[in-house]
Enzyme design. Structure first.
Site, short mmCIF file in Angstrom:
data_model
loop_
_atom_site.label_atom_id
_atom_site.label_comp_id
_atom_site.label_asym_id
_atom_site.label_seq_id
_atom_site.Cartn_x
_atom_site.Cartn_y
_atom_site.Cartn_z
N ARG A 233 0.89 -1.24 0.03
CA ARG A 233 -0.13 0.12 -0.45
C ARG A 233 0.81 0.98 -0.23
NH1 ARG A 233 -3.35 -3.20 -1.16
NH2 ARG A 233 -5.32 -3.85 -0.44
N GLU A 262 -3.80 6.84 -5.28
CA GLU A 262 -3.91 6.45 -6.68
C GLU A 262 -5.32 7.13 -6.54
OE1 GLU A 262 -3.69 2.31 -5.55
OE2 GLU A 262 -2.26 2.23 -4.86
N HIS A 281 -1.23 -0.04 -10.20
CA HIS A 281 -1.49 -0.97 -9.23
C HIS A 281 -2.54 -2.62 -9.54
CE1 HIS A 281 -3.90 -1.27 -4.55
NE2 HIS A 281 -3.55 -2.62 -5.35
C1 DGY Z 1 -5.36 -6.05 -2.41
O1 DGY Z 1 -6.09 -7.21 -2.92
O2 DGY Z 1 -4.99 -6.10 -0.98
C2 DGY Z 1 -4.64 -6.01 -3.78
O3 DGY Z 1 -4.18 -4.89 -3.42
C3 DGY Z 1 -5.47 -6.27 -4.71
O4 DGY Z 1 -4.31 -6.01 -5.98
#
Ligand code: DGY
Length: 319
Positions: A233, A262, A281
Site C-alpha cells: 500500500r 491512487e 496497482h
Molecule cells: C489487494 O487485494 O489488497 C490488492 O492490493 C488488490 O490488488
C-alpha cells in the site's frame, strides 16, 4: 432474500448469476467507483456489500445502515474499511487472501527486473531518439544473481517473493515481528536489512502502526544504490521522503505498484524521475486471480448467509 450491493462490475457475468441464486443483487455498472453519497444511497437496506479497495467504508456508512451484516472486500487488504466501526456494529468483514499471492509476487519480481535492467530508461531513450551505437558503458544495470534482497513483512506474498528470488540465486533477508518457520531467507533486524540490501521489497498490510513505516530515517541507512519496491500500500512509505531521498541521491531508485494517492496525479515529481518506475496497482491484475478473488468474496457472502463462519473472516480487534 437478502440484498447485496456489488460496488463494481465483476470479472464475468457468471459470478453475478451465482450471487443471484442467493441474493437480490444490485451492481454498480459505471467504470469509476461510486462517490461517497452514491455508496451511501445504494447501500441503504442492504444486508451485504461486495466492495473493492476503492470504496471507503467508514463509521458514517456503517452507522447509518442498520440492515448491514457483512462487508466482503474483494482484496486481501482491508484498510479501506473501518474495522473498529464494523466490530462496534457487529458487522462481519471478510477479505480474499491466498488467491492473489502468486500474481502479486510475480509483479514484485517484474518490478525488480524493470528497475535492475533499466528497462524504463532504455525504452525512453529509444523513444527520445537517444539510442546511439552500442557502447560498453551505456545503460549499465544490475545483476540479480547474488544480489541481496530484503523483504519487509514476511507474510504470504513476501514469502512467495522470497521463493522466486531464491530461485534467481538472490540472497534473501527478511524482517518481521518474529522469524517465520520455513521462510527461505535469513531473519535479520531492520537496520541490518536496510544497510545491506540491494533491493528492499515492502509487504506489510496498512494500519495505524505501518502508516509511514518507511521514511527518511530508513532511507539514510540504505545503500546509495538501493532500490525500494512496494506492492503493498502506498501509505506505508512516506512518499515525500521517498521523492527527496531519490532527488538527493540518498538511494538509487524505486519501483512502485502502489502510491499515495491512487491514481497518482500526472504532476507527481516521482513521474519525472527515470529511476522510478510506477505501475498502476496491478499486483492482482490477471484474469484468473481477479476471478478467484471475486469467487472467494462471493463464497464468504454465501457461507455467512447460510449461518456459517465465512472462510475469510477478519477477526482482528482493530487499532
Ligand atoms: C489487494 O487485494 O489488497 C490488492 O492490493 C488488490 O490488488
Amino acid at each position: 432474500m437478502n440484498k447485496i450491493f456489488v460496488t463494481r462490475q465483476l470479472p464475468n457475468k457468471k459470478l453475478i448469476n451465482k450471487l443471484e441464486e442467493f441474493f437480490i443483487v444490485d451492481v454498480w455498472e459505471e467504470e469509476d467507483p461510486p462517490s461517497k453519497s452514491k455508496l451511501q444511497e445504494r447501500s441503504k437496506g442492504c444486508w451485504g456489500l461486495l466492495t473493492m479497495l476503492t470504496e471507503k467504508i467508514d463509521l458514517d456508512l456503517i452507522s447509518s445502515n442498520p440492515s448491514l451484516k457483512i462487508i466482503a472486500n474483494m482484496a486481501v487488504g482491508y484498510d479501506n474499511i473501518d474495522i473498529n466501526a464494523a466490530n462496534k456494529f457487529s458487522i462481519q468483514v471478510t477479505n480474499t487472501p491466498d488467491v492473489l499471492t502468486r500474481s502479486t509476487a510475480e509483479l514484485t519480481i517484474a518490478l525488480i527486473f524493470v528497475i535492475a535492467k533499466r528497462l524504463q530508461e532504455g525504452n525512453a531513450a529509444i523513444r527520445n531518439s537517444e539510442w546511439g551505437p552500442w557502447h560498453p558503458n551505456w545503460m549499465i544495470g544490475k545483476d540479480l544473481n547474488n544480489a541481496k534482497i530484503g523483504i519487509i513483512g514476511p507474510g504470504k506474498i513476501g514469502q512467495e517473493v522470497a521463493k522466486i528470488a531464491k530461485n534467481l540465486n538472490m540472497n534473501v533477508m527478511y524482517y518481521g515481528k518474529s522469524p517465520k518457520n520455513g521462510f527461505p531467507g535469513e531473519f535479520v533486524n531492520l537496520n541490518k536489512l536496510l544497510k545491506n540490501a540491494d533491493f528492499i521489497s515492502v509487504h506489510l498490510s496498512l494500519n495505524e502502526e505501518t502508516k509511514n513505516f518507511i521514511n527518511m530515517r530508513h532511507f539514510t541507512i540504505m545503500k546509495k544504490d538501493a532500490v525500494l519496491i512496494n506492492t503493498s500500500r502506498g501509505k506505508i512509505i512516506n512518499q515525500i521522503d521517498l521523492e527527496n531521498a531519490i532527488k538527493r541521491k540518498i538511494i538509487g531508485g524505486a519501483a512502485l505498484d502502489v502510491t499515495d494517492p491512487e491514481p497518482l496525479p500526472a504532476t507527481s515529481e516521482l513521474l519525472k524521475m527515470q529511476n522510478v518506475f510506477i505501475s498502476p496497482h496491478l499486483g492482482s491484475a490477471t484474469k484468473k486471480t481477479r476471478t478467484d478473488m471475486a469467487e472467494l468474496a462471493i463464497k464468504n457472502l454465501i457461507e455467512f448467509n447460510a449461518g456459517r463462519i465465512p472462510p475469510n473472516a477478519i477477526d482482528e480487534e482493530g487499532v
